[in-house]
Design an enzyme around this catalytic site. Structure first.
Site, PDB file in Angstrom:
ATOM      1  CG  HIS A 104      -1.918   1.332   1.452  1.00  0.00           C
ATOM      2  ND1 HIS A 104      -2.892   1.423   1.005  1.00  0.00           N
ATOM      3  CD2 HIS A 104      -1.272   2.248   1.798  1.00  0.00           C
ATOM      4  CE1 HIS A 104      -3.834   2.569   1.486  1.00  0.00           C
ATOM      5  NE2 HIS A 104      -2.387   3.385   2.133  1.00  0.00           N
ATOM      6  CD  GLU A 105       1.991   3.708   3.398  1.00  0.00           C
ATOM      7  OE1 GLU A 105       2.788   4.839   2.983  1.00  0.00           O
ATOM      8  OE2 GLU A 105       1.173   3.727   4.299  1.00  0.00           O
TER       9      GLU A 105
ATOM     10  CG  HIS B  71       0.477   6.378  -0.578  1.00  0.00           C
ATOM     11  ND1 HIS B  71      -0.327   6.766  -1.139  1.00  0.00           N
ATOM     12  CD2 HIS B  71      -0.370   5.658   0.589  1.00  0.00           C
ATOM     13  CE1 HIS B  71      -1.554   6.553  -0.415  1.00  0.00           C
ATOM     14  NE2 HIS B  71      -1.413   5.610   0.849  1.00  0.00           N
TER      15      HIS B  71
ATOM     16  CD  GLU C  77      -4.814   6.518   1.911  1.00  0.00           C
ATOM     17  OE1 GLU C  77      -4.733   5.337   2.587  1.00  0.00           O
ATOM     18  OE2 GLU C  77      -4.037   7.250   2.056  1.00  0.00           O
TER      19      GLU C  77
END
Length: 407
Positions: free
Chosen positions: A262-263, A266, A320
């Site tokens: 997930h990071e 980003h 997100e």
């Protein structure tokens, strides 16, 4: 069309709306700044000689006072060394106060540079006198087109101020990283055990980064027991993932991979850079408030700040969702991310309030926001504004519900 593609199209649509909104806000405050600068140019055009005369008089008086101060303090410093002035001129009751003031006034650092300071003041006074004499003896206004001069100076001033704000925002990623490291309590000299744990997490990130062909960000590991996972950095090649030992300890291996993926999304999507670009008008508005401190400017700045905050919120919330979808595309395991989000949400619910407030400053960059802290008055209204209207994260339960459609 895949679901990930639809998410990205939705993200770009929201980015376009947000950019239009913040651009209108930026143009508004730039126009106001331009008008203020143009008015200042007009005032200088009309009152230049008067201003030069006033500055000349003040500069001359200050230079004389400074020269007299040097003439008095030099022999005093020679006759009375450090920490002895108060013994000569004060009783015990006020000796400390006199000594502190005396040491400031008779500072050796100031006295050793008095020649340079005095020369600078004299040069300034002479320059003001020459400028006043030239302005008085020539018809300089006939050679200047007031409208063109006001426009040129206004545009140059506004561009210079905007460039300064943009540069400050773009080079502020180091400050954001320091804030995240403080939140995760990253030690300057990590212990051997902590470094080994960090290296293991770095290996996981490297593996995930190779899967999507993006530069692997640097991992730093903090000692905080509060679960923290956040990303800082505007470029993939210089990004940093900040995590805490509390996060590593509370998650299973597949859940940790999901959070790291997930990071990594980003980083891949340059989310920090996008949010920073949207925040430039807000930074400029704050600078205008600091410069002018006027009620009308504060109202305008408040309007721009609200518009920017809302724009950042709608983009950040959707980013997100995109990061969640990207995580599923990398790991192929939506259940692990669902489990990780549930675990982190539950863990933060049971954290002490002091830990959560410490984590709240970096919440905009983290994977899960801290739980809502109830207020005595207007709690529902505050929660609606802070979480629904201006929140940077969608509700965790909504993210989990979307992810479960993949399971």
């Amino acid at each position: 069309m895949s679901q990930l593609t639809r998410f990205r199209l939705g993200l770009w649509l929201r980015m376009a709306v947000a950019l239009i909104l913040v651009t209108l806000g930026q143009l508004t405050i730039l126009a106001v700044e331009f008008v203020i600068v143009a008015i200042c140019v007009l005032y200088l055009y009309l009152e230049l000689e008067t201003l030069l005369a006033i500055f000349f008089v003040f500069g001359l008086v200050f230079t004389c006072v400074y020269a007299g101060w040097i003439a008095v303090t030099k022999p005093i410093r020679r006759l009375y060394p450090n920490r002895t002035l108060s013994d000569r001129i004060a009783h015990d009751g006020v000796a400390d106060a006199v000594e502190s003031v005396g040491e400031w006034l008779l500072s050796s650092q100031v006295l050793t540079k008095w020649q340079k300071s005095l020369a600078t003041l004299l040069t300034l006074v002479v320059g003001l006198f020459v400028a006043f004499a030239v302005a008085e003896s020539t018809n300089w206004r006939a050679a200047i087109n007031l409208q063109q001069t006001a426009v040129v100076v206004g545009v140059l001033a506004v561009l210079a101020l905007l460039a300064r704000v943009v540069y400050g925002e773009w080079t502020d990623d180091a400050a954001a990283l320091r804030e995240l490291e403080d939140s995760a309590r990253v030690p300057a000299d990590p212990a051997v055990e902590l470094e080994a744990q960090r290296a293991a997490v770095q290996a996981r990130v490297d593996r995930l980064a190779r899967q999507v062909d993006v530069p692997s960000p640097t991992v730093v590991l903090g000692t905080s027991s509060t679960p923290i996972a956040a990303t800082a950095g505007y470029r993939p090649t210089s990004s940093t993932v900040v995590i805490s030992r509390g996060l590593v300890d509370v998650l299973e291996a597949d859940e940790l991979d999901a959070v790291l993926a997930h990071e990594l999304v980003h980083v891949q999507n340059r989310d920090a850079a996008a949010v920073t670009i949207l925040s430039v008008p807000a930074a400029y508005a704050w600078k205008m408030v600091e410069r002018y401190e006027h009620g009308a400017i504060m109202i305008l700045a408040g309007t721009v700040l609200a518009a920017v905050r809302w724009s950042v919120a709608i983009v950040s919330r959707y980013r997100e969702y995109c990061a969640d979808e990207g995580c599923v595309a990398i790991t192929g395991d939506p259940a692990s991310l669902v489990s990780a989000l549930e675990t982190l949400d539950t863990e933060l619910e049971h954290r002490p309030a002091a830990d959560l407030r410490h984590h709240d400053s970096s919440a905009a960059f983290s994977i899960v926001p801290p739980p809502w802290e109830e207020h005595r008055f207007f709690d529902r209204t505050r929660k609606f504004i802070d979480r629904k209207l201006l929140g940077t994260h969608p509700p965790t339960e909504n993210r989990i519900e979307r992810l479960r459609t993949h399971v």
